[in-house]
Design a protein around this motif. Structure first.
Motif, PDB file in Angstrom:
ATOM      1  N   ARG A 129       6.122   7.918   1.511  1.00 33.39           N
ATOM      2  CA  ARG A 129       4.744   7.474   1.726  1.00 33.39           C
ATOM      3  C   ARG A 129       4.000   7.174   0.414  1.00 33.39           C
ATOM      4  O   ARG A 129       3.258   6.193   0.339  1.00 33.39           O
ATOM      5  CB  ARG A 129       3.978   8.502   2.574  1.00 33.39           C
ATOM      6  CG  ARG A 129       2.592   8.036   2.973  1.00 33.39           C
ATOM      7  CD  ARG A 129       2.676   6.773   3.810  1.00 33.39           C
ATOM      8  NE  ARG A 129       1.398   6.129   3.968  1.00 33.39           N
ATOM      9  CZ  ARG A 129       0.915   5.716   5.118  1.00 33.39           C
ATOM     10  NH1 ARG A 129       1.602   5.882   6.233  1.00 33.39           N
ATOM     11  NH2 ARG A 129      -0.248   5.116   5.174  1.00 33.39           N
ATOM     12  N   PRO A 130       4.193   7.981  -0.646  1.00 33.30           N
ATOM     13  CA  PRO A 130       3.513   7.634  -1.909  1.00 33.30           C
ATOM     14  C   PRO A 130       3.920   6.248  -2.449  1.00 33.30           C
ATOM     15  O   PRO A 130       3.092   5.556  -3.029  1.00 33.30           O
ATOM     16  CB  PRO A 130       3.943   8.744  -2.868  1.00 33.30           C
ATOM     17  CG  PRO A 130       4.288   9.897  -1.981  1.00 33.30           C
ATOM     18  CD  PRO A 130       4.868   9.276  -0.734  1.00 33.30           C
ATOM     19  N   PHE A 131       5.170   5.855  -2.242  1.00 29.68           N
ATOM     20  CA  PHE A 131       5.599   4.515  -2.663  1.00 29.68           C
ATOM     21  C   PHE A 131       4.877   3.459  -1.828  1.00 29.68           C
ATOM     22  O   PHE A 131       4.378   2.466  -2.353  1.00 29.68           O
ATOM     23  CB  PHE A 131       7.115   4.338  -2.506  1.00 29.68           C
ATOM     24  CG  PHE A 131       7.926   5.191  -3.432  1.00 29.68           C
ATOM     25  CD1 PHE A 131       8.161   4.787  -4.739  1.00 29.68           C
ATOM     26  CD2 PHE A 131       8.472   6.388  -2.994  1.00 29.68           C
ATOM     27  CE1 PHE A 131       8.923   5.567  -5.594  1.00 29.68           C
ATOM     28  CE2 PHE A 131       9.235   7.167  -3.842  1.00 29.68           C
ATOM     29  CZ  PHE A 131       9.461   6.763  -5.146  1.00 29.68           C
ATOM     30  N   TRP A 132       4.849   3.666  -0.503  1.00 30.92           N
ATOM     31  CA  TRP A 132       4.183   2.728   0.406  1.00 30.92           C
ATOM     32  C   TRP A 132       2.714   2.554   0.018  1.00 30.92           C
ATOM     33  O   TRP A 132       2.195   1.443   0.007  1.00 30.92           O
ATOM     34  CB  TRP A 132       4.303   3.219   1.849  1.00 30.92           C
ATOM     35  CG  TRP A 132       3.551   2.391   2.834  1.00 30.92           C
ATOM     36  CD1 TRP A 132       2.294   2.625   3.312  1.00 30.92           C
ATOM     37  CD2 TRP A 132       3.989   1.177   3.443  1.00 30.92           C
ATOM     38  NE1 TRP A 132       1.931   1.629   4.194  1.00 30.92           N
ATOM     39  CE2 TRP A 132       2.958   0.731   4.289  1.00 30.92           C
ATOM     40  CE3 TRP A 132       5.157   0.421   3.364  1.00 30.92           C
ATOM     41  CZ2 TRP A 132       3.056  -0.429   5.054  1.00 30.92           C
ATOM     42  CZ3 TRP A 132       5.264  -0.734   4.121  1.00 30.92           C
ATOM     43  CH2 TRP A 132       4.206  -1.158   4.952  1.00 30.92           C
ATOM     44  N   ASP A 133       2.073   3.658  -0.293  1.00 32.42           N
ATOM     45  CA  ASP A 133       0.651   3.606  -0.630  1.00 32.42           C
ATOM     46  C   ASP A 133       0.373   2.771  -1.879  1.00 32.42           C
ATOM     47  O   ASP A 133      -0.746   2.294  -2.060  1.00 32.42           O
ATOM     48  CB  ASP A 133       0.096   5.021  -0.810  1.00 32.42           C
ATOM     49  CG  ASP A 133       0.040   5.796   0.505  1.00 32.42           C
ATOM     50  OD1 ASP A 133       0.103   5.160   1.583  1.00 32.42           O
ATOM     51  OD2 ASP A 133      -0.042   7.034   0.450  1.00 32.42           O
ATOM     52  N   ASN A 134       1.375   2.584  -2.733  1.00 31.02           N
ATOM     53  CA  ASN A 134       1.201   1.806  -3.961  1.00 31.02           C
ATOM     54  C   ASN A 134       1.652   0.353  -3.837  1.00 31.02           C
ATOM     55  O   ASN A 134       1.559  -0.401  -4.807  1.00 31.02           O
ATOM     56  CB  ASN A 134       1.948   2.473  -5.116  1.00 31.02           C
ATOM     57  CG  ASN A 134       1.243   3.724  -5.578  1.00 31.02           C
ATOM     58  OD1 ASN A 134       0.027   3.764  -5.665  1.00 31.02           O
ATOM     59  ND2 ASN A 134       2.009   4.758  -5.857  1.00 31.02           N
ATOM     60  N   ILE A 135       2.128  -0.041  -2.670  1.00 32.29           N
ATOM     61  CA  ILE A 135       2.580  -1.419  -2.478  1.00 32.29           C
ATOM     62  C   ILE A 135       1.384  -2.282  -2.088  1.00 32.29           C
ATOM     63  O   ILE A 135       0.633  -1.937  -1.166  1.00 32.29           O
ATOM     64  CB  ILE A 135       3.659  -1.489  -1.373  1.00 32.29           C
ATOM     65  CG1 ILE A 135       4.887  -0.708  -1.803  1.00 32.29           C
ATOM     66  CG2 ILE A 135       4.022  -2.930  -1.062  1.00 32.29           C
ATOM     67  CD1 ILE A 135       5.933  -0.591  -0.709  1.00 32.29           C
ATOM     68  N   PRO A 136       1.187  -3.417  -2.770  1.00 35.49           N
ATOM     69  CA  PRO A 136       0.080  -4.302  -2.400  1.00 35.49           C
ATOM     70  C   PRO A 136       0.261  -4.852  -0.984  1.00 35.49           C
ATOM     71  O   PRO A 136       1.386  -4.965  -0.483  1.00 35.49           O
ATOM     72  CB  PRO A 136       0.143  -5.435  -3.426  1.00 35.49           C
ATOM     73  CG  PRO A 136       1.189  -5.081  -4.401  1.00 35.49           C
ATOM     74  CD  PRO A 136       1.955  -3.907  -3.896  1.00 35.49           C
ATOM     75  N   ASP A 137      -0.845  -5.203  -0.347  1.00 35.44           N
ATOM     76  CA  ASP A 137      -0.806  -5.682   1.033  1.00 35.44           C
ATOM     77  C   ASP A 137       0.152  -6.848   1.230  1.00 35.44           C
ATOM     78  O   ASP A 137       0.902  -6.870   2.205  1.00 35.44           O
ATOM     79  CB  ASP A 137      -2.211  -6.080   1.507  1.00 35.44           C
ATOM     80  CG  ASP A 137      -3.103  -4.873   1.733  1.00 35.44           C
ATOM     81  OD1 ASP A 137      -2.567  -3.770   1.977  1.00 35.44           O
ATOM     82  OD2 ASP A 137      -4.334  -5.028   1.664  1.00 35.44           O
ATOM     83  N   HIS A 138       0.162  -7.817   0.314  1.00 34.46           N
ATOM     84  CA  HIS A 138       1.045  -8.978   0.493  1.00 34.46           C
ATOM     85  C   HIS A 138       2.520  -8.571   0.482  1.00 34.46           C
ATOM     86  O   HIS A 138       3.331  -9.153   1.175  1.00 34.46           O
ATOM     87  CB  HIS A 138       0.771 -10.058  -0.569  1.00 34.46           C
ATOM     88  CG  HIS A 138       1.250  -9.699  -1.933  1.00 34.46           C
ATOM     89  ND1 HIS A 138       0.507  -8.921  -2.795  1.00 34.46           N
ATOM     90  CD2 HIS A 138       2.397 -10.003  -2.577  1.00 34.46           C
ATOM     91  CE1 HIS A 138       1.192  -8.767  -3.925  1.00 34.46           C
ATOM     92  NE2 HIS A 138       2.335  -9.410  -3.820  1.00 34.46           N
ATOM     93  N   ALA A 139       2.877  -7.542  -0.292  1.00 35.08           N
ATOM     94  CA  ALA A 139       4.271  -7.087  -0.350  1.00 35.08           C
ATOM     95  C   ALA A 139       4.644  -6.241   0.864  1.00 35.08           C
ATOM     96  O   ALA A 139       5.819  -6.203   1.260  1.00 35.08           O
ATOM     97  CB  ALA A 139       4.508  -6.302  -1.632  1.00 35.08           C
ATOM     98  N   ARG A 140       3.669  -5.596   1.485  1.00 33.57           N
ATOM     99  CA  ARG A 140       3.950  -4.799   2.681  1.00 33.57           C
ATOM    100  C   ARG A 140       4.439  -5.657   3.840  1.00 33.57           C
ATOM    101  O   ARG A 140       5.048  -5.153   4.777  1.00 33.57           O
ATOM    102  CB  ARG A 140       2.699  -4.031   3.118  1.00 33.57           C
ATOM    103  CG  ARG A 140       2.341  -2.901   2.199  1.00 33.57           C
ATOM    104  CD  ARG A 140       1.135  -2.169   2.706  1.00 33.57           C
ATOM    105  NE  ARG A 140       0.790  -1.074   1.813  1.00 33.57           N
ATOM    106  CZ  ARG A 140      -0.179  -0.217   2.049  1.00 33.57           C
ATOM    107  NH1 ARG A 140      -0.909  -0.319   3.144  1.00 33.57           N
ATOM    108  NH2 ARG A 140      -0.426   0.740   1.184  1.00 33.57           N
ATOM    109  N   GLN A 141       4.191  -6.952   3.774  1.00 28.37           N
ATOM    110  CA  GLN A 141       4.593  -7.869   4.845  1.00 28.37           C
ATOM    111  C   GLN A 141       6.105  -7.886   5.049  1.00 28.37           C
ATOM    112  O   GLN A 141       6.591  -8.313   6.094  1.00 28.37           O
ATOM    113  CB  GLN A 141       4.101  -9.285   4.545  1.00 28.37           C
ATOM    114  CG  GLN A 141       2.598  -9.408   4.431  1.00 28.37           C
ATOM    115  CD  GLN A 141       1.880  -9.051   5.721  1.00 28.37           C
ATOM    116  OE1 GLN A 141       2.254  -9.521   6.786  1.00 28.37           O
ATOM    117  NE2 GLN A 141       0.872  -8.223   5.619  1.00 28.37           N
TER     118      GLN A 141
END
Length: 185
Positions: free
Chosen positions: A109-121
């Motif tokens: 989850r800490p990695f996910w929280d640092n991913i920008p919105d465009h990359a979360r796609q």
């Protein structure tokens, strides 16, 4: 004065510097290595991934992926992989081999929280990656941290080839305490 490609230590330092640049610089060629695995049916597979971490002291590299991608099935069947990077500015080929662990859920989850919105796609495609669809765009991007995974590759072998005027190749292995061994290129 000795050039970096003339010694084991120089090549080692250059390779890790390049890996670090790949993590930090989205335009660097080391940012997108080729990851090779073996499918559960024994076929070789190669795909471009994004380098997310490189730790020279621990000899680790990290990547992110969708938990439902084919590479996860392959790594579940055989948790070994290779990475290939070509750096044209340095005339250097970097090949890494290692054992891969897959982490997901609360641990990442800490990695996910640092991913920008465009990359979360890239994490949470419906239907899941590799599913047959009728038309090229018959999928929906629905970012979902439950589909996000971190691949940690504990390196066992590093092979470097410098293609300068004189070609040089050196191999390093965990079993050899990361001492370089010259090889015929």
């Amino acid at each position: 004065m000795t050039d970096w490609f003339e010694t084991h230590d120089g090549l080692w330092a250059k390779a890790w510097s390049i890996l670090g640049r790949g993590v930090a610089d989205a335009r660097h060629p080391a940012r997108r290595p080729t990851l090779a695995t073996v499918s559960p049916t024994g076929w070789p597979e190669a795909r471009t991934v994004v380098l997310r971490g490189a730790d020279a002291k621990a000899q680790l590299v990290t990547l992110h992926t969708d938990l439902y991608s084919d590479k996860i099935k392959s790594l579940d069947a055989n948790p070994r992989a290779a990475l290939h990077i070509w750096v044209p500015q340095q005339n250097l080929q970097i090949r890494l081999q290692g054992e891969v662990t897959v982490a997901s859920g609360a641990k990442v989850r800490p990695f996910w929280d640092n991913i920008p919105d465009h990359a979360r796609q890239s994490y949470g495609v419906i239907p899941p990656p590799g599913t047959p669809i009728a038309n090229a765009l018959d999928y929906v991007k629905d970012p979902d941290p439950a589909t996000f995974a971190v691949l940690t590759c504990t390196l066992t072998h590093i092979d470097l080839v410098h293609l300068g005027d004189d070609h040089r190749r050196v191999s390093y292995s965990r079993g050899g305490d990361w001492q370089g061994q010259w090889l015929s290129p």
